[in-house]
Design a protein around this motif. Sequence first.
Motif, short mmCIF file in Angstrom:
data_model
loop_
_atom_site.label_atom_id
_atom_site.label_comp_id
_atom_site.label_asym_id
_atom_site.label_seq_id
_atom_site.Cartn_x
_atom_site.Cartn_y
_atom_site.Cartn_z
N PRO A 1 -50.94 -52.03 -10.40
CA PRO A 1 -50.57 -51.50 -11.71
C PRO A 1 -51.42 -52.09 -12.83
CG PRO A 1 -48.97 -53.10 -11.01
CD PRO A 1 -49.91 -52.90 -9.85
N ASN A 2 -51.53 -51.35 -13.90
CA ASN A 2 -52.32 -51.75 -15.06
C ASN A 2 -51.40 -51.68 -16.28
OD1 ASN A 2 -53.98 -51.57 -17.39
ND2 ASN A 2 -55.67 -50.79 -16.16
N LYS A 3 -51.45 -52.70 -17.12
CA LYS A 3 -50.58 -52.73 -18.31
C LYS A 3 -50.81 -51.54 -19.22
CE LYS A 3 -49.99 -57.68 -18.75
NZ LYS A 3 -50.23 -58.86 -19.56
N ALA A 4 -52.01 -50.98 -19.21
CA ALA A 4 -52.34 -49.88 -20.11
C ALA A 4 -51.82 -48.53 -19.62
CB ALA A 4 -53.86 -49.80 -20.30
N GLU A 5 -51.38 -48.46 -18.38
CA GLU A 5 -50.90 -47.20 -17.81
C GLU A 5 -49.38 -47.12 -17.87
OE1 GLU A 5 -54.36 -47.14 -14.38
OE2 GLU A 5 -52.27 -47.31 -13.80
N VAL B 1 -36.82 -45.50 -16.07
CA VAL B 1 -37.10 -46.06 -17.38
C VAL B 1 -38.57 -46.45 -17.43
CG1 VAL B 1 -34.77 -46.89 -17.87
CG2 VAL B 1 -36.37 -48.38 -16.68
N ALA B 2 -39.17 -46.26 -18.60
CA ALA B 2 -40.54 -46.69 -18.81
C ALA B 2 -40.55 -48.22 -18.78
CB ALA B 2 -41.07 -46.17 -20.13
N VAL B 3 -41.58 -48.78 -18.19
CA VAL B 3 -41.66 -50.23 -18.05
C VAL B 3 -42.10 -50.84 -19.38
CG1 VAL B 3 -42.89 -52.12 -16.91
CG2 VAL B 3 -42.12 -50.13 -15.59
N GLU B 4 -41.28 -51.74 -19.88
CA GLU B 4 -41.60 -52.49 -21.09
C GLU B 4 -42.53 -53.64 -20.70
OE1 GLU B 4 -40.48 -51.65 -24.12
OE2 GLU B 4 -39.37 -49.96 -23.27
N PRO B 5 -43.34 -54.13 -21.66
CA PRO B 5 -44.28 -55.22 -21.34
C PRO B 5 -43.62 -56.43 -20.67
CG PRO B 5 -44.77 -54.34 -23.51
CD PRO B 5 -43.50 -53.66 -23.04
N LEU B 6 -42.40 -56.74 -21.07
CA LEU B 6 -41.68 -57.87 -20.48
C LEU B 6 -41.49 -57.70 -18.97
CD1 LEU B 6 -40.10 -60.50 -21.04
CD2 LEU B 6 -38.09 -59.08 -21.39
N TRP B 7 -41.33 -56.44 -18.52
CA TRP B 7 -41.09 -56.15 -17.11
C TRP B 7 -42.37 -56.06 -16.28
CZ3 TRP B 7 -37.11 -55.11 -13.64
CH2 TRP B 7 -35.83 -55.33 -14.14
N PHE B 8 -43.51 -55.98 -16.94
CA PHE B 8 -44.75 -55.75 -16.20
C PHE B 8 -44.99 -56.77 -15.08
CE2 PHE B 8 -49.24 -56.13 -15.27
CZ PHE B 8 -49.53 -54.83 -14.87
N PRO B 9 -44.82 -58.08 -15.31
CA PRO B 9 -45.04 -59.03 -14.21
C PRO B 9 -44.14 -58.76 -12.99
CG PRO B 9 -44.95 -60.20 -16.29
CD PRO B 9 -44.52 -58.78 -16.56
#
Length: 146
Positions: free
Chosen positions: A30-34, A7-15
């Motif tokens: 990792p970078n939030k923009a990638e 699954v693509a990582v949603e912003p909520l999962w980034f941390p």
Amino acid sequence: MSLQLAVAVEPLWFPLVKKFYQAFYPSGKPNKAEPLWVIKEGANILCAVRLKPLDQCLFLTGLVTHPQYRNQGIAGQLLRSISKQLAQQPSYCFNTPELIPFYRRHGFIEATDEARLPSELRSRLQRYRIKQPSLIAMKYHKKTPM
């Protein structure tokens, strides 16, 4: 264990993904923009990968599996799950020689003519080889049957 699709990582999962990389692959950053893709079980991340968009291609980097789940086919499942994204434009990765058979099984071939690599990849490979002289560039060629 039954595997889920990536699954693509949603912003909520980034941390959580960032913590996963810090724990198991600190140089992964990792970078939030990638685009980030994961296979997870409940709230646990089992495997993650980054698809860094460059001007002329995608750069697959940071494929890492949680140590407890290694050698169970999860990284391969993750690569199969993102094969559509890899096939949409030229996609590359860099590997050490021992990882080449794994990536070959999942549709990558060695980029034997490095002069034909996109310029930003060629310069990146030269920089990375300062610390890892045995790195080999590979290009996603096609989805291979398993």
